[in-house]
Structure formats: C-alpha cells, structure tokens
Design a protein around this motif. Structure first.
Motif, PDB file in Angstrom:
ATOM      1  N   TYR A   1      52.525  48.635  52.944  1.00  0.00           N
ATOM      2  CA  TYR A   1      52.261  50.054  52.754  1.00  0.00           C
ATOM      3  C   TYR A   1      50.787  50.252  52.378  1.00  0.00           C
ATOM      4  CZ  TYR A   1      57.315  50.749  52.730  1.00  0.00           C
ATOM      5  OH  TYR A   1      58.637  50.777  53.077  1.00  0.00           O
ATOM      6  N   ASP A   2      50.254  51.350  52.847  1.00  0.00           N
ATOM      7  CA  ASP A   2      48.898  51.766  52.501  1.00  0.00           C
ATOM      8  C   ASP A   2      49.023  52.790  51.376  1.00  0.00           C
ATOM      9  OD1 ASP A   2      46.303  52.568  52.386  1.00  0.00           O
ATOM     10  OD2 ASP A   2      46.265  53.556  54.343  1.00  0.00           O
ATOM     11  N   VAL A   3      48.536  52.462  50.175  1.00  0.00           N
ATOM     12  CA  VAL A   3      48.756  53.296  48.989  1.00  0.00           C
ATOM     13  C   VAL A   3      47.497  54.101  48.669  1.00  0.00           C
ATOM     14  CG1 VAL A   3      49.374  53.325  46.545  1.00  0.00           C
ATOM     15  CG2 VAL A   3      50.417  51.639  48.077  1.00  0.00           C
ATOM     16  N   GLN A   4      47.667  55.410  48.510  1.00  0.00           N
ATOM     17  CA  GLN A   4      46.585  56.333  48.145  1.00  0.00           C
ATOM     18  C   GLN A   4      47.005  57.098  46.891  1.00  0.00           C
ATOM     19  OE1 GLN A   4      43.437  57.312  49.899  1.00  0.00           O
ATOM     20  NE2 GLN A   4      43.179  58.180  47.858  1.00  0.00           N
ATOM     21  N   VAL A   5      46.181  57.034  45.852  1.00  0.00           N
ATOM     22  CA  VAL A   5      46.477  57.714  44.589  1.00  0.00           C
ATOM     23  C   VAL A   5      45.597  58.957  44.478  1.00  0.00           C
ATOM     24  CG1 VAL A   5      46.601  57.490  42.077  1.00  0.00           C
ATOM     25  CG2 VAL A   5      47.029  55.495  43.534  1.00  0.00           C
ATOM     26  N   VAL A   6      46.200  60.082  44.134  1.00  0.00           N
ATOM     27  CA  VAL A   6      45.475  61.337  43.924  1.00  0.00           C
ATOM     28  C   VAL A   6      45.793  61.838  42.517  1.00  0.00           C
ATOM     29  CG1 VAL A   6      45.145  63.719  44.689  1.00  0.00           C
ATOM     30  CG2 VAL A   6      45.572  61.913  46.375  1.00  0.00           C
ATOM     31  N   SER A   7      44.746  61.980  41.701  1.00  0.00           N
ATOM     32  CA  SER A   7      44.944  62.446  40.327  1.00  0.00           C
ATOM     33  C   SER A   7      43.639  63.021  39.798  1.00  0.00           C
ATOM     34  CB  SER A   7      45.407  61.297  39.421  1.00  0.00           C
ATOM     35  OG  SER A   7      45.464  61.716  38.066  1.00  0.00           O
ATOM     36  N   PRO A   8      43.688  64.120  39.023  1.00  0.00           N
ATOM     37  CA  PRO A   8      42.456  64.652  38.425  1.00  0.00           C
ATOM     38  C   PRO A   8      41.977  63.826  37.236  1.00  0.00           C
ATOM     39  CG  PRO A   8      44.330  65.961  37.729  1.00  0.00           C
ATOM     40  CD  PRO A   8      44.854  64.959  38.716  1.00  0.00           C
ATOM     41  N   ARG A   9      42.805  62.892  36.782  1.00  0.00           N
ATOM     42  CA  ARG A   9      42.453  62.064  35.630  1.00  0.00           C
ATOM     43  C   ARG A   9      42.280  60.633  36.098  1.00  0.00           C
ATOM     44  NH1 ARG A   9      46.695  62.221  30.814  1.00  0.00           N
ATOM     45  NH2 ARG A   9      47.661  60.528  31.974  1.00  0.00           N
ATOM     46  N   ASN A  10      41.067  60.097  35.996  1.00  0.00           N
ATOM     47  CA  ASN A  10      40.802  58.759  36.533  1.00  0.00           C
ATOM     48  C   ASN A  10      41.059  57.641  35.521  1.00  0.00           C
ATOM     49  OD1 ASN A  10      38.644  59.109  34.834  1.00  0.00           O
ATOM     50  ND2 ASN A  10      37.058  58.772  36.367  1.00  0.00           N
ATOM     51  N   PHE A  11      42.038  57.866  34.650  1.00  0.00           N
ATOM     52  CA  PHE A  11      42.417  56.840  33.683  1.00  0.00           C
ATOM     53  C   PHE A  11      43.862  57.065  33.265  1.00  0.00           C
ATOM     54  CE2 PHE A  11      40.297  60.330  31.494  1.00  0.00           C
ATOM     55  CZ  PHE A  11      41.245  60.717  30.551  1.00  0.00           C
ATOM     56  N   PHE A  12      44.463  56.005  32.741  1.00  0.00           N
ATOM     57  CA  PHE A  12      45.778  56.090  32.119  1.00  0.00           C
ATOM     58  C   PHE A  12      45.582  56.309  30.625  1.00  0.00           C
ATOM     59  CE2 PHE A  12      48.826  53.576  29.575  1.00  0.00           C
ATOM     60  CZ  PHE A  12      49.943  54.374  29.751  1.00  0.00           C
ATOM     61  N   LEU A  13      46.359  57.223  30.044  1.00  0.00           N
ATOM     62  CA  LEU A  13      46.197  57.596  28.639  1.00  0.00           C
ATOM     63  C   LEU A  13      47.426  57.181  27.840  1.00  0.00           C
ATOM     64  CD1 LEU A  13      44.603  59.208  26.451  1.00  0.00           C
ATOM     65  CD2 LEU A  13      45.878  61.227  27.215  1.00  0.00           C
ATOM     66  N   PHE A  14      47.191  56.445  26.752  1.00  0.00           N
ATOM     67  CA  PHE A  14      48.275  56.034  25.857  1.00  0.00           C
ATOM     68  C   PHE A  14      48.523  57.168  24.866  1.00  0.00           C
ATOM     69  CE2 PHE A  14      50.285  53.663  22.381  1.00  0.00           C
ATOM     70  CZ  PHE A  14      51.209  52.917  23.094  1.00  0.00           C
ATOM     71  N   THR A  15      49.377  58.116  25.275  1.00  0.00           N
ATOM     72  CA  THR A  15      49.552  59.378  24.546  1.00  0.00           C
ATOM     73  C   THR A  15      50.107  59.245  23.120  1.00  0.00           C
ATOM     74  OG1 THR A  15      51.639  59.603  25.777  1.00  0.00           O
ATOM     75  CG2 THR A  15      49.733  60.831  26.585  1.00  0.00           C
ATOM     76  N   PRO A  16      50.934  58.220  22.793  1.00  0.00           N
ATOM     77  CA  PRO A  16      51.441  58.173  21.409  1.00  0.00           C
ATOM     78  C   PRO A  16      50.359  58.096  20.342  1.00  0.00           C
ATOM     79  CG  PRO A  16      52.768  56.752  22.810  1.00  0.00           C
ATOM     80  CD  PRO A  16      51.608  57.198  23.639  1.00  0.00           C
ATOM     81  N   LEU A  17      49.158  57.648  20.707  1.00  0.00           N
ATOM     82  CA  LEU A  17      48.078  57.530  19.720  1.00  0.00           C
ATOM     83  C   LEU A  17      47.154  58.747  19.684  1.00  0.00           C
ATOM     84  CD1 LEU A  17      47.037  53.766  19.909  1.00  0.00           C
ATOM     85  CD2 LEU A  17      48.212  54.946  18.052  1.00  0.00           C
ATOM     86  N   LEU A  18      47.488  59.798  20.447  1.00  0.00           N
ATOM     87  CA  LEU A  18      46.639  60.990  20.440  1.00  0.00           C
ATOM     88  C   LEU A  18      46.495  61.607  19.041  1.00  0.00           C
ATOM     89  CD1 LEU A  18      47.474  62.904  23.757  1.00  0.00           C
ATOM     90  CD2 LEU A  18      45.292  61.918  23.065  1.00  0.00           C
ATOM     91  N   PRO A  19      47.584  61.723  18.246  1.00  0.00           N
ATOM     92  CA  PRO A  19      47.404  62.270  16.889  1.00  0.00           C
ATOM     93  C   PRO A  19      46.408  61.477  16.040  1.00  0.00           C
ATOM     94  CG  PRO A  19      49.731  62.302  17.469  1.00  0.00           C
ATOM     95  CD  PRO A  19      49.026  61.522  18.545  1.00  0.00           C
TER      96      PRO A  19
END
Length: 771
Positions: free
Chosen positions: A499-517
C-alpha cells in the motif's frame, strides 16, 4: 529603658548591622506593656536618633534588560526604595536568540525571572510599560501590559525621586515600507519562537502537492537583512539547521532552499577586525549562503523584497518565503518624546555625562542602548596622544590572535553498479529489494536498449512494486487523516508494503495529551510531550502533508484539503487528493454545548498551544493583580480561576494549578497570594463520575482539604468578558460571578468535516421533540 533611649540604641544598632532586621525587639513603654517589632524583609524605614522616620528616596528603574538587570544586581544601598517597571518580567540572554530559532536552545533556558532578584533584594516590581516621562513633576505615566483585561485600571502614574532609564531600544526599520507588516525581528524570545514556527511552516508549505519548482523556490528563500552580529549568527544557525536537520526531515524539498544575506555596507561585521570579516565572508561563500553587500532594502511586500544597488542605483525585486530584519536599533517612542521635552530632540539617543546622568535632568539617569556618553574628560586626556605614547598602545596587538579551526567533513557513499539487460535487471532488482528493503538508497544502473544508462535513485523506500517480468503494479493508496492517538498508533503498526500511505494532518507531531495539565504550570515543557510525525514517516516510507481535510467526497473517493497557513500561498492553499482506502482519525474538538461566550472568552486544553496560552494567562493574571492602585475586590476577581468540567482533564488541571499556587506563587507573588481562588464547576452530581466511587470520593475530599471550591449540579449558561453565569440544577437559580480566567473542559464533539460526512452517508442523528 525609656522609649527615647530605646530608639537611640535601635538606630545605632541597625545602622551598624542592617542585616539584623529580622530580630524581635521589645521595650517597655510609658503606660506599661510591650513594643513588638518584626519584619520578614530588610526594613523599609530609616529612623533618626530621636526615633523619627526618615522617608527613603524612591528610585524607579525602567527596564529589565542587560543594563537594567546589571544595575539592579549591583545596587545594594538600603537608603533607597527601589521600584522596577518593565513589560518583560524576565531578563533575556539575547546572544543565544539565534540558537532558539532552530531549536538548538530552548527559550526558557535563556531567561531569568526578574521576581527572583526582586525578592532577594527587597525591591518592588510592576509589569507595565512606561509610555510617558514627566521630568518637571517627577512622574511617569504607565500602562499595564494586558490593556484589554483590566477596564479602568490599565493606566496609572508613579512618582519618583530618581529615575533610571534602561528601556533599551527597538529594531530600526529606517521607515522602509512594508518591514513592520511582513518581516520578522530578532529582539525578544517571542521573536525567536515566531521565526522557528515560520521556518517549519515554510517547509511544510513547500511540501504540499501540486506546487511548481518556482513556487517551492520562492517559499524556501530565506532573506536576512543586516550584516551585523545578529544577522550573521542567524544566517549561520539557519544554514546548519538546513544541512543537519532539514535534509533528513524534508529530503524532497531540501534542494530548493536558499539563504540570502543583504548588507548595505561594503562588508559584513564591519565593527570587528578585518580578518574576522574576511573569514566570515569566505565561510558563507563556501557554505552557499548568497551574500550581497552594497544592497539597500527599499521595500518589502507580502511576496517580494526590493533592493537598490549602491553603485548602479538599480532596483531589483526578488520573491521570498521569509524575511528576518536585523539592521540595528533605534530609540523607543517614550524616549523620543522625553528627548523633545528636555531639548535633545535632534539627537538619535539620550546624551548623558560621565556619570550616566541625562544632560539637563539632575535626577534622571540613562543606561544601555537608550543612551550615549559625552566623554569630554576622556577626549581631553587623549587629545595630545601622550597616553598612547606612554602606554605603548601602538606596539600592542589588541586583537590578539584569532584562531579558527576548520573541520572538513568527508562524505563517502557506496554504490552498487549492475550492468545487465533491462529484463534481467528488473528481475534481479525486484528480488534484491524484496529481500533487502533497507537498501533503497543504493544507486542502481542498467544498460538499456539504444545505449546509455538507466539510473534509479531514491532517498526513501521504493514506491513501486514490480512483477517478475518487470511490470509495475500500482499500489492501492491509503490516506490517513490525523496524527493523534489513533492515527499515530495505526501508522506505527502498519507494515504492509503493498500500500502507498499518505498522511494528511494540520499537526505535524503526535501529542501526549495526558501531560497537558503539567505543561500549564511549567512542570513539563511542551516540546517534551511531542513526537515529530516526519520521523515515523521517514522510517516507514510514508508521505506526509501538513494540511486540514475540510471535506470528504466518498462517491468520487476524494478529499478536499486546505493548507495550514492559508494566507501565504495565494491560489495554492486548497487541493484535492484521491484515495483507495480512507482512514479517518481526526479526533474530536472541545464541546461547548453552544454555550454563549465560551468560544470567545474561555481557554481550552486540547492542544500544546492551549497549554502554553493557559500558562501565559495564569502569569498575566498575577502580574495584573500586582499592579498598584487596585482594590481588594479587583484583585480577587483577577485571581479567580474557574475550571468548567469535572472530568479527568478538569480535575487534573485544577490539582496542578493548586500545587502551582501553593508551591510557587507564594514565593513569587507573596503580596497577592491571599486573593487566589480556584472554582471547579460540574453539571453532574459528582466529579470523575466515569470512575469508581471511591476515587470520586477521595478527589472531592482532597479538593475540600486543599480549599478548591467544588460546585456540583452547576451548569454554565453563559460566559462574558467579566463574569461566568451558572444555573443550579435543583433550584433553577442563575448565579453570576466575576473571574480572571476560565478553562473549559466539558467533553468532546465531532469536527465539522465529520458532521458533513455523516450527513452524506446518512448517519444523521434525529432529535424528536414530544409535545
């Protein structure tokens, strides 16, 4: 002893031992009883021998930069009361700003909070900007930094006996049209962070599909104006970033990058030794940085920068992607106005005498970039040249020896060259690459019918699948929308090469949300909880486009996308993308339940930017509450923090905020700490109602012990700029309360693109109303 004798002895003692101000002093007084005196900081009062208080002179210092911070660090006279006024509540180590622009150094590593020094010295600090100096009345007129939040209290006057001006200078644009609107500066920490984001955005925009080479060259043309230390250092840092990092992260567009350094003079770094200048110019030439001297910028538009050649007078315009302006400094408006008042209107900076006293003002001093010294005595000493002769300055080499160590990097590449027929080549290549997919960077050559060479080279795993006969099999295209938890997890575990995989996202990173506070109070830095998406893309051989999907067309198997930075690529911000298989992992957005005023006045906690905004807002609340001339009610309002939503995020943020107030604010803002209050609003019967009841009970008891005001069965019905209104579920009573900051964390809802898609495929929720 008698009161008079006590005062005499106390005066003599404190004069000899000023550090003993924390002692507890007791004395019998007429009428009996005890006189008790205690202080937790150096005494603000000076007494005469008769016990009369002598009012200290008030020294007001404007600014917290190099000159202001240095003055405050070395000022140790207890006979003066010191008040600092500055819009920046930290000292900034500016030489490292260029290193912040490319991420080599983090911004928080080059700042020193000003309140630490204030507490140590016993000085007072106000976060405000001086907008006018009135030397005749010995007053300054100030405006608080956040001018939109404190209605009627943003402006105030402050008296002084001695004024120390250390406000520094602002970037000098020489009134060049368009510079203020379109160029970046490099004077503050915020400037460096903006440049960092802009550089990354340029590469993400250049990576969008359907762009021509000319468009990519324009977007990746970085122009630096000014050949001084800042401009040269930034150009060098940017070049290193392009060579060391961009080649790995953005290999397909790296060839289009270009750096141009413009200097109006004959050489760069003309304030240094000529050998340093020559070395820098030769180094830039070797590195491929386009150095243009004798080029004066005459205008900047949104797309082009225009320069005038000093020799020929020819005006040349060039397209660019980003401009950084670093051409020197000029006086701030408040200094220009002050100079006109004291008769120095024709000068570029304030003139002072040898003692840094502003000429024409006995009680005003000026330090740093805002002033210059008229060194009359120095001129007389050196006028006959005797000092030079006596000290043999002519024989000294003041520049000493400057040693430059040049390290030449040698690059070695290994190629496999296969000479055979095309059919045989395809068979062998197919088997070889299937067995060793990591060998995709090799250069493969084959003889072709008609002579010549077939050259194939790729910096990422091959996108083509060949049959045994060398025929290309077109892979199915999988488009993944999103780079959050579900999207990133799917991509991490997807290993099918068919498969040819194409990713589309406005955020160019993964965010570990539990540590946001934890990011909101500075316990954890934002960059510590993100993982760049392009690292995984490179490892897996996937493609990534920084854009947002705004519409899904399932009948035609297309998605309609809009690039993140919609203002910079005219006519190319929107594009379509085909797919064979679509994976939707865009996550959700905060749910406001259409409550009036939430979008306009509340903070959310869903992205890294949200956490950083909350952090800045909390600090701004305390700085605003520390302004003079505020009533207790105003301070209580400003320091009232409201959290809406008793789920995991709201509860965790409330706990983190409480710990910050107890452990840090008490030290940094001791005078306003008593006015702080945290309120947690929950529409349900309990907080954390999705967990075990024992956890809920423990959290509620803990909040009660910590003094967090927990209000359950309270549904928010409206938020204004000043008040939040709640409706009690039992009585139906609507109550409004003033606040300083609201954080909204009441759950999630579908994004607009998903709602539209659901309508297309018939997954619309029907709301039936019964009479």
């Amino acid at each position: 002893m008698s009161t008079r004798s006590f005062c005499k002895r106390a005066y003599s003692f404190f004069k000899a031992y000023p550090s003993a101000s924390k002692l507890l002093l007791l004395s019998t007084c007429s009428g009996g009883g005890l006189l008790v005196y205690s202080d937790s900081s150096p005494s603000k009062r000076t007494l005469t021998a008769d016990g009369q208080e002598i009012k200290k002179k008030k020294v007001v210092v404007l600014g917290s930069g190099w000159s202001g911070y240095s003055f405050l660090s070395h000022f140790n006279n207890p006979n003066y009361e010191v008040q600092v006024v500055s819009p920046r509540n930290f000292f900034l180590f500016t030489p490292l700003l260029p290193s912040v622009t490319n991420g080599t150094v983090e911004a928080r590593s080059i700042v020193e909070p000003i309140r630490g020094l204030m507490r140590k010295k016993g000085f007072e600090y106000t976060e405000a900007e001086c907008v006018k100096i009135d030397p005749s009345n010995k007053k300054i007129h100030c405006k608080s930094k956040d001018s939109t939040s404190l209605k009627g209290t943003t402006e105030f006057d402050m008296d002084y006996d001695i004024l120390v001006i250390a406000v520094g200078a602002k970037p000098n644009t020489f009134n060049t049209p368009g510079v203020e609107e379109h160029a970046h500066f490099l004077k503050e920490a915020e400037d460096a962070l903006k440049i960092r984001r802009s550089v990354i955005n340029c590469f993400e925009r250049a990576s969008l599909p359907d762009l021509t080479e000319e468009e990519r060259k324009k977007i990746l043309h970085f122009v630096v104006v000014g050949g001084g230390p800042t401009g040269v250092e930034f150009s060098a840092e940017l070049h290193d970033f392009l060579v060391e990092d961009v080649a790995k992260i953005y290999p397909k567009v790296q060839e289009f990058t270009r750096i141009t350094l413009l200097e109006a003079g004959d050489h760069i770094l003309n304030m240094f030794d000529k050998r340093i200048t020559a070395f820098a110019e030769e180094k830039f030439q070797r590195d491929g940085i386009d150095l243009k001297t004798k080029s004066m910028v005459v205008g900047v538009t949104a797309d082009e920068i225009s320069t005038k050649e000093r020799g020929s007078g020819e005006v040349v315009s060039e397209p660019y992607g980003m401009v950084v302006w670093s051409t020197g400094i000029g006086s701030r408006p408040v200094i220009k106005d002050f100079m006109h008042q004291i008769g120095q209107g024709q000068r570029r900076v304030l003139a002072t005498d040898e003692w840094l006293r502003v000429e024409g003002c006995d009680n005003v001093y000026a330090l740093g970039d805002t002033a210059t010294i008229n060194q009359r005595r120095v001129k007389r000493i050196f006028s006959d040249g005797s000092c030079l002769k006596d000290n043999n300055y002519e024989k000294r080499n003041l520049a000493s020896k400057v040693i430059f160590i040049l390290e030449a990097e040698k690059f070695a590449e290994t190629f496999i060259i296969i000479i055979m027929s095309t059919r045989s080549f395809c068979k062998r290549a197919y088997s070889f690459l299937k067995a060793y997919p990591s060998a995709s960077k090799l250069l493969l050559l084959s003889t072709c019918s008609g002579g010549g060479l077939l050259v194939y080279s790729d910096s990422s795993p091959s996108k083509r699948t060949l049959t045994a006969d060398g025929q290309e099999i077109k892979k199915k295209k999988v488009v993944v929308l999103g780079s959050g938890w579900s999207g990133y997890s799917f991509l991490s575990h997807f290993n099918n090469p068919n498969y040819d995989v194409q990713v589309v996202s406005p955020r160019n990173f993964f965010l570990f949300t539990p540590l946001l506070p934890s990011v909101t109070n500075g316990t954890v830095e934002a960059r510590s909880i993100v993982e760049p998406i392009r690292g995984l893309m490179r490892k897996k051989g996937f493609e990534y486009t920084e854009a947002e999907c705004v519409k899904i067309d399932p009948s035609n198997k297309k998605i309609h996308c809009k690039s993140k930075d919609s203002t910079s690529l005219k006519g190319t911000t929107e594009f379509d993308m085909d797919y064979d298989i679509l994976v939707i992992a865009v996550g959700a957005k905060p749910n406001t339940f259409n409550t009036p005023g939430v979008e306009e006045h509340a903070h959310f906690l869903k992205e890294a930017e949200d956490a950083l905004k909350i952090r800045r807002s909390v600090i701004n609340c305390f700085e605003r509450a520390s302004l003079p001339d505020l009533t207790e009610e105003e301070r209580k309002k400003i320091l009232h923090f409201v959290v809406v939503g008793g789920g995991p995020t709201g509860v965790e943020f409330s706990a983190e905020l409480h710990d910050f107030l107890v452990e840090d604010v008490a030290k940094i803002y001791p005078k306003v700490q008593e006015f702080t209050r945290i309120t947690l609003l929950e529409a349900g019967d309990h907080i954390l109602n999705m967990f075990d009841k024992r956890i809920t009970a423990f959290a509620e008891e803990k909040f009660q012990r910590d003094g967090i005001d927990l209000k359950t069965k309270s549904m928010v019905v409206g938020v204004t700029a000043d008040e939040i209104s709640t409706k009690e579920r039992g009585s139906g009573e609507v109550v409004s309360e003033p606040y300083g900051m609201v954080v909204w964390s009441t759950g999630i809802g579908s994004r607009p693109v998903i709602k539209d898609f659901m309508h297309q495929i018939g997954q619309v929720r029907f709301h039936i109303k019964f009479d």
